[in-house]
Structure formats: structure tokens, C-alpha cells
Write a protein that holds these residues in place. Structure first.
Motif, PDB file in Angstrom:
ATOM      1  N   GLU A  71       0.847  -1.131  -0.057  1.00 32.61           N
ATOM      2  CA  GLU A  71      -0.077   0.192  -0.038  1.00 32.61           C
ATOM      3  C   GLU A  71       0.864   1.270  -0.065  1.00 32.61           C
ATOM      4  OE1 GLU A  71      -3.460   0.176   2.517  1.00 32.61           O
ATOM      5  OE2 GLU A  71      -3.197  -1.901   3.045  1.00 32.61           O
ATOM      6  N   ILE A  72       0.680   2.334  -0.969  1.00 35.79           N
ATOM      7  CA  ILE A  72       1.522   3.279  -1.271  1.00 35.79           C
ATOM      8  C   ILE A  72       0.792   4.596  -0.997  1.00 35.79           C
ATOM      9  CG2 ILE A  72       3.200   4.355  -2.816  1.00 35.79           C
ATOM     10  CD1 ILE A  72       4.467   1.761  -3.480  1.00 35.79           C
ATOM     11  N   SER A  73       1.299   5.676  -0.357  1.00 31.46           N
ATOM     12  CA  SER A  73       0.951   6.843  -0.306  1.00 31.46           C
ATOM     13  C   SER A  73       1.768   7.875  -1.004  1.00 31.46           C
ATOM     14  CB  SER A  73       0.366   7.208   0.896  1.00 31.46           C
ATOM     15  OG  SER A  73       0.071   8.476   1.059  1.00 31.46           O
ATOM     16  N   ILE A  74       1.657   8.750  -1.717  1.00 30.18           N
ATOM     17  CA  ILE A  74       2.456   9.789  -2.221  1.00 30.18           C
ATOM     18  C   ILE A  74       2.626  11.065  -1.509  1.00 30.18           C
ATOM     19  CG2 ILE A  74       2.281   9.012  -4.643  1.00 30.18           C
ATOM     20  CD1 ILE A  74       0.795  11.570  -5.351  1.00 30.18           C
ATOM     21  N   GLY A  75       1.768  11.048  -0.185  1.00 33.71           N
ATOM     22  CA  GLY A  75       1.815  12.186   0.524  1.00 33.71           C
ATOM     23  C   GLY A  75       0.548  12.384   1.649  1.00 33.71           C
ATOM     24  N   ASP A  76       0.844  13.026   2.666  1.00 32.77           N
ATOM     25  CA  ASP A  76      -0.085  12.829   3.772  1.00 32.77           C
ATOM     26  C   ASP A  76      -1.260  13.975   3.356  1.00 32.77           C
ATOM     27  OD1 ASP A  76       1.337  11.137   5.280  1.00 32.77           O
ATOM     28  OD2 ASP A  76       2.125  12.820   6.292  1.00 32.77           O
ATOM     29  N   TYR A  77      -2.168  13.519   2.214  1.00 32.23           N
ATOM     30  CA  TYR A  77      -3.217  14.351   1.902  1.00 32.23           C
ATOM     31  C   TYR A  77      -4.187  13.348   0.989  1.00 32.23           C
ATOM     32  CZ  TYR A  77       0.071  14.517  -2.054  1.00 32.23           C
ATOM     33  OH  TYR A  77       0.876  14.306  -3.146  1.00 32.23           O
ATOM     34  N   VAL A  78      -5.179  13.933   0.940  1.00 28.98           N
ATOM     35  CA  VAL A  78      -6.140  12.914   0.146  1.00 28.98           C
ATOM     36  C   VAL A  78      -6.669  13.505  -1.329  1.00 28.98           C
ATOM     37  CG1 VAL A  78      -8.396  11.818   0.294  1.00 28.98           C
ATOM     38  CG2 VAL A  78      -7.136  12.126   2.294  1.00 28.98           C
TER      39      VAL A  78
END
Length: 244
Positions: free
Chosen positions: A130-137
Motif C-alpha cells: 500500500e503506497i501513499s505519495i503524501g499526507d493528503y487525500v
């Protein structure tokens, strides 16, 4: 490398994947990228891919059936299980190190949801990362998948014009990249540092290392934690502290 991207909005990828380095990488056959509408795998006669959440609540939840069936169809007959990557704000924050890790794989599959959440069984039993490119939606996972794909593909052999091009990139060495200059040597009285015009490659490399360390110290001091520094680098760091 083979990359499959599962999305409900394939048209979002046309411009990005048909331009610049990503286009050239495909022309060189360094990577094969396929964008798939996973609605095509829905077992519903109406092509539904989501449903109301059990227990109530706002929004809709992506159902497991279309994504499971799509991944199974795309990976059928493969000897080595691909990395199945869920783009999600709850995931591991994407870094250059993660890009380098993924660049060693033969097959990546990205799952891009939209609007609301995923059925938890997708997380638990289908995906490997699971990957996120930053702390935003974001509205969906498509933009994140584009970012990760670009970051990974540029690391593949023969994609960039010079193989060493990415080696000194910011974060590849653990530090931010040093400043760059080009002609003219004097632009409106703004001059290129003398050392870069000296032809002394040892001095130039030393200057670049020092400026890389200086820039990291100023902009991202958190990246300096946990490093072991040479005596000269320790002297530079003390110098930077004195300049504050």
C-alpha cells in the motif's frame, strides 16, 4: 518491466504515458504499460464496482469481485507473482528507496480506487503493497499511480540518456542534489562558482558533495539523522551551523 494499472478512468493516463520519458521508455521496450478499466471485470449486469458499506455510513465502497477477477486475469500463467500495489493515503509514504526497490521487479500492478474506500478483503488478501505519495487525500489513486510509475520507470536500464543521470538525484544518495550551472559563465553579473570552471575534477566532486550537504542541512535536516560522516564532512556541518 510490465506495468498494469487498474482504474475506472483510463483516459486520465493518456497524456502522461504518451509523453516524455515514459513514452520513450515504451518505444525502447524497456517497459510495457497497460491501463485497464476494471469495470470490464464486473460480474454485475449493470457493471457496478462498488456498493453501500455494511454498518452504514457515507459514500460507497469498492467491491472485491471486480479487482480480484481483474488481477487474476492479468497475472494468469505468470511464474513470478507481481507486486500488487494499492494507491491509498493510509499506505507507506513513497520514497526514492521504494522506487529503487520496485524498479527491480518484472511486473507491477497498480490498483486505483476512486472517491471512497476499498473492501478490506482487497487490502488483506490481494495487495502486496500500500503506497501513499503524501499526507493528503486525492479524489482517486490515478495521480499517485502516475507519480510512482514515472519515478520507477526512469530508473530502468537504458531509459535515461546516461545511466548515471539518476545516481546523483536528490534522495538517491540520501542527500538533496547539489546546485547545477550551465553557460554562460557570467549572466547579468551572476557568476558560476570558479571551482566548476577549474577543470579539477577532484575539487569539483568535493564542492558538489559539500553543497549537497549544505542544501540538505538547510532544507531537509531530518535527512541527516543516522548518517556516519567523514571528518571533513563533520567540519562542513560545523561550518554550516556557524553560518546560522
Amino acid at each position: 518491466m510490465k506495468i498494469d494499472i487498474l482504474t475506472l478512468f483510463p483516459e486520465m493516463f493518456t497524456g502522461v504515458f504518451g509523453s516524455s520519458i515514459l513514452k520513450k521508455a515504451q518505444e525502447k521496450e524497456a517497459v510495457s504499460i497497460h491501463v485497464v478499466n476494471f469495470r470490464d471485470y464486473s460480474a454485475s449486469k449493470h457493471g457496478s464496482v462498488d456498493d453501500y458499506p455494511y454498518g452504514g455510513g457515507a459514500g460507497m465502497v469498492l467491491a472485491p469481485q471486480p479487482l480480484f477477477d481483474a488481477v487474476e486475469a492479468l497475472t494468469a500463467g505468470t511464474e513470478r507473482k507481481p507486486r500488487i500495489i494499492l494507491m491509498c493515503p493510509q499506505g507507506e509514504r513513497f520514497t526514492q528507496r521504494k522506487a529503487e526497490e520496485l524498479a527491480q521487479e518484472e511486473h507491477l500492478v497498480f490498483l486505483c480506487g476512486h472517491y471512497e474506500g476499498y473492501d478490506e478483503r482487497i487490502r488483506e488478501h490481494l495487495v502486496t503493497d500500500e503506497i501513499s505519495i503524501g499526507d493528503y487525500v486525492l479524489t482517486g489513486g490515478e495521480l499517485g499511480a502516475m507519480v510512482v510509475t514515472d519515478s520507477v520507470v526512469r530508473l530502468l536500464p537504458n531509459v535515461l540518456g546516461r545511466e548515471e543521470s539518476h545516481v546523483q538525484d536528490s534522495f538517491s544518495t540520501g542527500l538533496l542534489e547539489h546546485p547545477h550551472y550551465t553557460r554562460p559563465a557570467d549572466f547579468r553579473g551572476l557568476k558560476v562558482p570558479d571551482v566548476l570552471l577549474s577543470g579539477n575534477h577532484a575539487k569539483i566532486e568535493e564542492w558538489r558533495r559539500k553543497e549537497s550537504l549544505r542544501r540538505t542541512h538547510i532544507r531537509r535536516p531530518d535527512l541527516l539523522e543516522g548518517h556516519e560522516w567523514t571528518k571533513k564532512e563533520q567540519q562542513w556541518l560545523a561550518e554550516f551551523e556557524g553560518d546560522k
